[in-house]
Design a protein around this motif. Structure first.
Motif, PDB file in Angstrom:
ATOM      1  N   UNK A   1       0.847  -1.184   0.000  1.00  0.00           N
ATOM      2  CA  UNK A   1       0.000   0.000   0.000  1.00  0.00           C
ATOM      3  C   UNK A   1       0.885   1.237   0.000  1.00  0.00           C
ATOM      4  N   UNK A   2       0.487   2.241  -0.759  1.00  0.00           N
ATOM      5  CA  UNK A   2       1.212   3.504  -0.773  1.00  0.00           C
ATOM      6  C   UNK A   2       0.226   4.638  -1.024  1.00  0.00           C
ATOM      7  N   UNK A   3       0.645   5.841  -0.668  1.00  0.00           N
ATOM      8  CA  UNK A   3      -0.163   7.031  -0.876  1.00  0.00           C
ATOM      9  C   UNK A   3       0.747   8.132  -1.389  1.00  0.00           C
ATOM     10  N   UNK A   4       0.216   8.954  -2.280  1.00  0.00           N
ATOM     11  CA  UNK A   4       0.932  10.132  -2.761  1.00  0.00           C
ATOM     12  C   UNK A   4       0.189  11.351  -2.232  1.00  0.00           C
ATOM     13  N   UNK A   5       0.927  12.255  -1.551  1.00  0.00           N
ATOM     14  CA  UNK A   5       0.344  13.449  -0.942  1.00  0.00           C
ATOM     15  C   UNK A   5       0.908  14.697  -1.591  1.00  0.00           C
ATOM     16  N   UNK A   6       0.097  15.763  -1.608  1.00  0.00           N
ATOM     17  CA  UNK A   6       0.651  17.061  -1.960  1.00  0.00           C
ATOM     18  C   UNK A   6       1.083  17.742  -0.672  1.00  0.00           C
ATOM     19  N   UNK A   7       1.553  18.973  -0.747  1.00  0.00           N
ATOM     20  CA  UNK A   7       2.101  19.624   0.457  1.00  0.00           C
ATOM     21  C   UNK A   7       1.051  19.910   1.522  1.00  0.00           C
ATOM     22  N   UNK A   8      -0.223  19.840   1.178  1.00  0.00           N
ATOM     23  CA  UNK A   8      -1.293  20.038   2.155  1.00  0.00           C
ATOM     24  C   UNK A   8      -1.743  18.721   2.759  1.00  0.00           C
ATOM     25  N   UNK A   9      -1.005  17.649   2.495  1.00  0.00           N
ATOM     26  CA  UNK A   9      -1.302  16.311   3.001  1.00  0.00           C
ATOM     27  C   UNK A   9      -2.625  15.761   2.463  1.00  0.00           C
TER      28      UNK A   9
END
Length: 107
Positions: free
Chosen positions: A39-47
């Motif tokens: 499992x993985x997640x990609x976040x922007x700078x605002x989470x």
């Protein structure tokens, strides 16, 4: 852990990305590939979780915690890879291929 092996992607540009859940992968310049089966997640700078295209992003940092690896792309994007036991969906968590070097596997 094989964390130090991931340092090879710092400073590398992503030339292709597949964000398929639990079967994703990144291709970096120089033919380096990272396949991610956990499992993985990609976040922007605002989470905020995003399915943002990573092509063109440059890895600026790689961090490891006990149960997670973070790949950071500039100030905008962070990929979090879950290494906990319940995150496994394949016999291996990740696979790193670097031309001319041995394949590195995270179990």
């Amino acid at each position: 852990m094989n964390f130090r092996s991931l340092e090879i992607v710092v400073g590398k540009k992503v030339v292709d990305a597949d964000l398929t859940p639990q079967d994703g992968g990144l291709v970096f310049e120089g033919g380096i590939t990272l396949n991610i089966y956990n499992r993985y997640t990609v976040f922007d700078r605002n989470q905020v979780a995003v399915r943002k295209i990573l092509v063109g992003a440059i890895v600026t940092k790689v961090e490891e915690e006990k149960d997670h690896i973070f790949i950071i792309f500039g100030e905008e994007i962070k990929m979090e890879i879950d290494l906990t036991d319940d995150a496994y969906s394949s016999p291996e968590a990740m696979q790193l291929r670097v031309p001319g070097k041995s394949i590195v596997i995270w179990n």
